[in-house]
Design a protein around this motif. Structure first.
Motif, PDB file in Angstrom:
ATOM      1  N   GLU B  34     -20.781  79.763 -29.287  1.00  0.00           N
ATOM      2  CA  GLU B  34     -22.154  79.701 -28.788  1.00  0.00           C
ATOM      3  C   GLU B  34     -23.179  79.639 -29.911  1.00  0.00           C
ATOM      4  N   LEU B  35     -22.863  80.277 -31.013  1.00  0.00           N
ATOM      5  CA  LEU B  35     -23.851  80.400 -32.075  1.00  0.00           C
ATOM      6  C   LEU B  35     -24.007  79.080 -32.817  1.00  0.00           C
ATOM      7  N   ASP B  36     -25.212  78.565 -32.761  1.00  0.00           N
ATOM      8  CA  ASP B  36     -25.519  77.372 -33.549  1.00  0.00           C
ATOM      9  C   ASP B  36     -26.912  77.569 -34.129  1.00  0.00           C
ATOM     10  N   GLU B  37     -27.477  76.518 -34.660  1.00  0.00           N
ATOM     11  CA  GLU B  37     -28.761  76.716 -35.353  1.00  0.00           C
ATOM     12  C   GLU B  37     -29.886  77.097 -34.395  1.00  0.00           C
ATOM     13  N   ARG B  38     -29.628  76.985 -33.078  1.00  0.00           N
ATOM     14  CA  ARG B  38     -30.651  77.425 -32.122  1.00  0.00           C
ATOM     15  C   ARG B  38     -30.441  78.860 -31.667  1.00  0.00           C
ATOM     16  N   ALA B  40     -28.456  81.222 -33.045  1.00  0.00           N
ATOM     17  CA  ALA B  40     -28.278  82.236 -34.087  1.00  0.00           C
ATOM     18  C   ALA B  40     -29.580  82.964 -34.423  1.00  0.00           C
ATOM     19  N   PRO B  41     -30.675  82.252 -34.690  1.00  0.00           N
ATOM     20  CA  PRO B  41     -31.925  82.983 -34.958  1.00  0.00           C
ATOM     21  C   PRO B  41     -32.403  83.764 -33.747  1.00  0.00           C
ATOM     22  N   MET B  42     -32.143  83.221 -32.561  1.00  0.00           N
ATOM     23  CA  MET B  42     -32.616  83.902 -31.355  1.00  0.00           C
ATOM     24  C   MET B  42     -31.872  85.211 -31.106  1.00  0.00           C
ATOM     25  N   ALA B  43     -30.607  85.273 -31.534  1.00  0.00           N
ATOM     26  CA  ALA B  43     -29.771  86.416 -31.169  1.00  0.00           C
ATOM     27  C   ALA B  43     -30.378  87.738 -31.630  1.00  0.00           C
ATOM     28  N   GLY B  44     -30.752  87.804 -32.895  1.00  0.00           N
ATOM     29  CA  GLY B  44     -31.326  89.040 -33.413  1.00  0.00           C
ATOM     30  C   GLY B  44     -32.595  89.422 -32.677  1.00  0.00           C
ATOM     31  N   LEU B  45     -33.403  88.405 -32.376  1.00  0.00           N
ATOM     32  CA  LEU B  45     -34.669  88.673 -31.710  1.00  0.00           C
ATOM     33  C   LEU B  45     -34.445  89.092 -30.264  1.00  0.00           C
TER      34      LEU B  45
END
Lengths: 130, 233
Positions: B34-38, B40-45
């Motif tokens: 699931e983790l891609d350049e879209r 991945a940044p969203m996950a932490g937030l």
């Protein structure tokens, strides 16, 4: 809207909610606590109840609103950092992305050049089947 | 619905710790896809947002409050496996840093509030999404329904665990009724918060919403094949 702006908006929302709005949250017991009280389910005291941030309050700070706000902000930052770290570890293990990743550990920095605000065109996200 | 220490006996707590560990391990593998350049940044937030939102108890009546669980929200925004990771981090930080949720109960809380809540929220979201027209406009309402269902389902799962290993001898039908009652109300709040949050992000950047990908893929398909009978134009 540029990606960075969306990410910053979510971050700002999290900080604002935890740092300020949390002061105004309802204080009654939550659903489970209420059921526990009504049905006589006893709780053990939390082993870490003495720790500095226990119960979302900074012990050293007297002002209730500031104390809660600081604890909230601290939590947001810790969760953000740990999750970003976990994500970068998970991504580093993926063979396809470890070839593309130039700087390991910075998975939380948006590097996609397609931050034009366009949703359907530009960089094609692989269709994720469910 | 953070379970404190002492509600469940040691063997049940241990068993749920095993389930939690296995679930998180599986989620880490699933998140790789699931983790891609879209996402991945969203996950932490997303994790940070769920943490913050969980601090905002809202009243549901008779002096009782509820708060967001966030499983459905996380799943719709970054995908179910990544969602499990996000919520699990939140729960562990809450237990260790804020004494919110027991320590021996960490496995229980991860099992319930991460695994069960995310699974229920995501599956219902996908089911509703398939029933609605395939467009990004369907994502927020589907997410809201998934969110609504996830809360009483998790409450029922808790009751199930209590039936197996609860430390106090409580009649289970009464417990189930009480848990479902309160948590259906709380589910309404969950639906509202989830729907609004998903709607806000979908409105500006649907490509940053994992759950919107089928709708976006269909949109791209229709753009490329003008002869196809498109409904979402």
């Amino acid at each position: 809207m540029k990606t960075r702006r969306v990410l910053l908006a979510v971050a700002a929302a999290a900080l604002l909610l935890a740092g300020v709005v949390s002061w105004f949250a309802a204080s009654g017991p939550d659903g489970l606590e209420r059921v526990a009280k009504d049905h006589g389910m006893a709780t053990n005291e939390h082993p870490l109840a003495d720790w500095p941030l226990a119960d979302y309050a900074v012990e050293a700070v007297d002002n209730g609103m500031l104390s809660g706000g600081l604890a909230g902000v601290a939590g947001v930052l810790v969760v953000l950092g740990l999750t970003a770290g976990l994500v970068s570890v998970v991504r580093r293990k993926t063979p396809e992305t470890s070839a593309n990743t130039q700087t390991a550990g910075h998975a939380d920095t948006p590097r996609n050049a397609g931050a034009t605000g366009d949703s359907g065109t530009g960089k094609d996200a692989k269709t994720r089947g469910s | 619905m953070h379970v404190p220490d002492g509600f469940l006996d040691a063997s049940t707590s241990l068993a749920t710790a095993g389930v939690a560990a296995a679930g998180v391990a599986v989620a880490m593998r699933g998140a790789r896809r699931e983790l891609d350049e879209r996402t991945a940044p969203m996950a932490g937030l997303v994790a940070a947002f769920v943490f913050a939102a969980q601090m905002l108890n809202f009243p549901v009546g008779a002096g009782t409050s509820g708060h967001l669980l966030g499983g459905a929200l996380a799943a719709v925004l970054v995908g179910p496996w990544t969602g499990v990771l996000c919520v699990s981090v939140v729960l562990i930080v809450q237990a260790l840093l804020f004494a919110d949720g027991g320590i021996t109960a960490i496995g229980t809380n991860v099992t319930l509030l991460s695994l069960v809540a995310v699974a229920a929220g995501w599956l219902v979201f996908r089911g509703v999404q398939r029933l609605l027209p395939s467009s990004t406009a369907s994502v927020p309402p589907a997410a809201a329904v998934g969110a609504f269902v996830s809360v009483p389902v998790t409450a029922a799962a808790f009751t199930g665990l209590y039936a197996v290993g609860g430390t106090a001898p409580i009649p289970l039908d009464g417990l189930l009724t009480a848990m479902l009652g309160w948590h259906s109300l709380i589910g309404l709040g969950e639906a509202a918060i989830t729907g609004l949050t998903v709607a806000s992000i979908t409105a500006v950047r649907p490509d940053l919403v994992f759950g919107a990908r089928p709708a976006l893929a269909k949109r791209r398909l229709e753009t490329r094949t003008p002869a196809a009978a498109g409904s979402a134009r």
